[in-house]
Scaffold this motif. Sequence first.
Motif, PDB file in Angstrom:
ATOM      1  N   ASN A 207       0.896  -1.206  -0.116  1.00 60.39           N
ATOM      2  CA  ASN A 207      -0.026   0.093   0.040  1.00 60.39           C
ATOM      3  C   ASN A 207       0.891   1.224  -0.002  1.00 60.39           C
ATOM      4  O   ASN A 207       0.391   2.152  -0.599  1.00 60.39           O
ATOM      5  N   GLY A 208       1.888   1.167   0.723  1.00 62.40           N
ATOM      6  CA  GLY A 208       2.915   2.422   0.840  1.00 62.40           C
ATOM      7  C   GLY A 208       3.279   2.676  -0.634  1.00 62.40           C
ATOM      8  O   GLY A 208       3.410   3.929  -1.207  1.00 62.40           O
TER       9      GLY A 208
ATOM     10  N   ARG B 130       2.397   5.801  -3.431  1.00 64.18           N
ATOM     11  CA  ARG B 130       3.622   6.529  -3.696  1.00 64.18           C
ATOM     12  C   ARG B 130       4.219   7.415  -2.527  1.00 64.18           C
ATOM     13  O   ARG B 130       4.665   8.493  -2.518  1.00 64.18           O
ATOM     14  N   LEU B 131       4.273   6.678  -1.139  1.00 61.44           N
ATOM     15  CA  LEU B 131       4.985   7.363   0.042  1.00 61.44           C
ATOM     16  C   LEU B 131       6.258   7.163  -0.184  1.00 61.44           C
ATOM     17  O   LEU B 131       6.976   6.413  -0.852  1.00 61.44           O
TER      18      LEU B 131
ATOM     19  N   ARG C 190       7.499   4.823 -11.657  1.00 59.04           N
ATOM     20  CA  ARG C 190       7.038   3.562 -11.438  1.00 59.04           C
ATOM     21  C   ARG C 190       7.528   3.011 -10.076  1.00 59.04           C
ATOM     22  O   ARG C 190       8.501   3.318  -9.754  1.00 59.04           O
ATOM     23  N   PRO C 191       6.710   2.234  -9.255  1.00 55.66           N
ATOM     24  CA  PRO C 191       7.457   1.509  -8.066  1.00 55.66           C
ATOM     25  C   PRO C 191       8.230   0.687  -8.470  1.00 55.66           C
ATOM     26  O   PRO C 191       7.851  -0.261  -9.172  1.00 55.66           O
ATOM     27  N   VAL C 192       9.203   0.253  -7.707  1.00 53.51           N
ATOM     28  CA  VAL C 192       9.985  -0.814  -7.889  1.00 53.51           C
ATOM     29  C   VAL C 192       9.672  -2.220  -7.344  1.00 53.51           C
ATOM     30  O   VAL C 192       9.527  -3.198  -7.915  1.00 53.51           O
ATOM     31  N   LEU C 193       8.554  -1.959  -6.462  1.00 55.88           N
ATOM     32  CA  LEU C 193       7.827  -2.784  -5.767  1.00 55.88           C
ATOM     33  C   LEU C 193       6.685  -2.900  -6.275  1.00 55.88           C
ATOM     34  O   LEU C 193       5.863  -2.057  -5.908  1.00 55.88           O
ATOM     35  N   SER C 194       6.032  -3.925  -7.058  1.00 53.85           N
ATOM     36  CA  SER C 194       4.630  -3.895  -7.581  1.00 53.85           C
ATOM     37  C   SER C 194       3.728  -4.823  -6.655  1.00 53.85           C
ATOM     38  O   SER C 194       2.504  -4.520  -6.550  1.00 53.85           O
ATOM     39  N   SER C 195       4.113  -5.713  -6.158  1.00 50.43           N
ATOM     40  CA  SER C 195       3.219  -6.600  -5.322  1.00 50.43           C
ATOM     41  C   SER C 195       4.076  -7.408  -4.117  1.00 50.43           C
ATOM     42  O   SER C 195       5.185  -7.951  -4.697  1.00 50.43           O
TER      43      SER C 195
END
Lengths: 154, 332
Positions: free
Chosen positions: A13-14, A18-19, A79-84
């Motif tokens: 969720n973080g 985009r925290l 883009r976030p590096v961790l997607s899931s």
Amino acid sequence: MPLPHDLCSHVQNGFRARLRRIAVPHTTQNLAILSILLREGFLSTITRGTSVAPSPADWHTATEAQRRIWADLKYRDDRPVLSSMELVSKPSKKIFMEPGEIQAICSGRRAKFVAPLGMGEIAVIRTRQKEHEWVEAREALRLQLGGEVVCRVR
Amino acid sequence: MQLTRLSSSPKIKRSASLARIPKVMQRISTSSSILRSTGVRARITPAALTLPNTRGARTRPGTLPATTSSRPHFIHPKLSKVDKFPDLLAVDPLLDAPTTETIPSFRKRQPPGRLTIHPSPLPFAKHKVDTSATEGTASVKLPPAFNNNSLHRFPLVVKRVVQQTGKGKIPSMYALVVVGNGRGLVGYGQGKGDGAMKAVDKAYNDALKRMDTVDLFENRTIWTNIDIKLGATRIVMRPRPVGFGLAVNPYLHQVCKAAGIKDLSAKVYGSRNGMQIIKAAMMVFHGGSAPQGLGDGVGGKGSREEAKEGMRSRDVIERERGRKLIEGSGWL
């Protein structure tokens, strides 16, 4: 001890929100899993701190309830590096694997109804050995250890 | 020879005398002025088939032999029927195929090295720019690298659609065309028109504008297992080894062919609607390189086609994590 699911949802969720950084409860389980994520490149920093701010000095004087682990999240190209980050072994269905089965999921084959690890995917395994309690799937393969496949990260 | 009689014979008899002349001669212009100047054995041949008559030339005593004679002769009787010879300035795909040499290794029990020499385009080869634009339809002008023939063009969905109005039904044709160069560029476009041809042309132009690159592993297959869902259509794709081929849905087969994917295994679950399959496949192939369509308010709303993550290559993942994807990178 809280379930690993709490950490999985907190981290995921973080990243989706985009925290910049997140604060999770300070436990050995959380510290171990976050340090594996740090080693694999999903996080940029992990620091001890309090519920207010990341600060190793304040952590020493704080009570157990106020202690936190702060993790700085990584983003690249918007883009976030961790997607899931998903649980594999759940309280409803625990999954324990032997070294041969861990080799199977690392090699693109299915084992115990667990989908194989794709490119760039890691799995966090909890073993019974005190020295190497929390390891990544390929690390467990190298050490020829089996254990509970806790979560998979992509 | 019959030709001399031709000049003097009246018009009516000319056709009859022409029939007796062999086919080669019939192509020659039978203007009377040329025949009179060259004489009896006048054979007007294409310049490519002639050779300068240097040897055995009849020279008059006291004069040097002429370098070029006014009396050309054939190279070979069979070649007289050739209209033109192949263009040697262009690289021929069959005759100038890349050659492979094996170089033996110096070390024992090592496999020999293989060297492949590809023919490079010649420095003085002309760039052929297709400047003929079709009248009426506003077609997209392609750069010289793309010739109309070298792009894969598959009209995969063509159907009749209707607009219901108060005064009746207005029919038109809808087309979805997939376009690709077979080497990592693919796109799809949609178009509507009065007829199927117009719709396909519009869709083709739209597809050309929407072409994008596909990051492939070894230029032949995808990088990792992919699971994508678009509406009721769910596709699972798996990379496969060299020589496997395309074991995929027929729509996916054409998309892969256009994109240049040679080895793939895929299964479509749920709805097998052609439009949705193609759109889902494009979300996977294009999504890795395109920015996330979140809709920032400046460019407008984010489109559904850019919603999913898409496929990303190994070096993209390595760069964002800051370490190589090799065993032990996390603990060594």
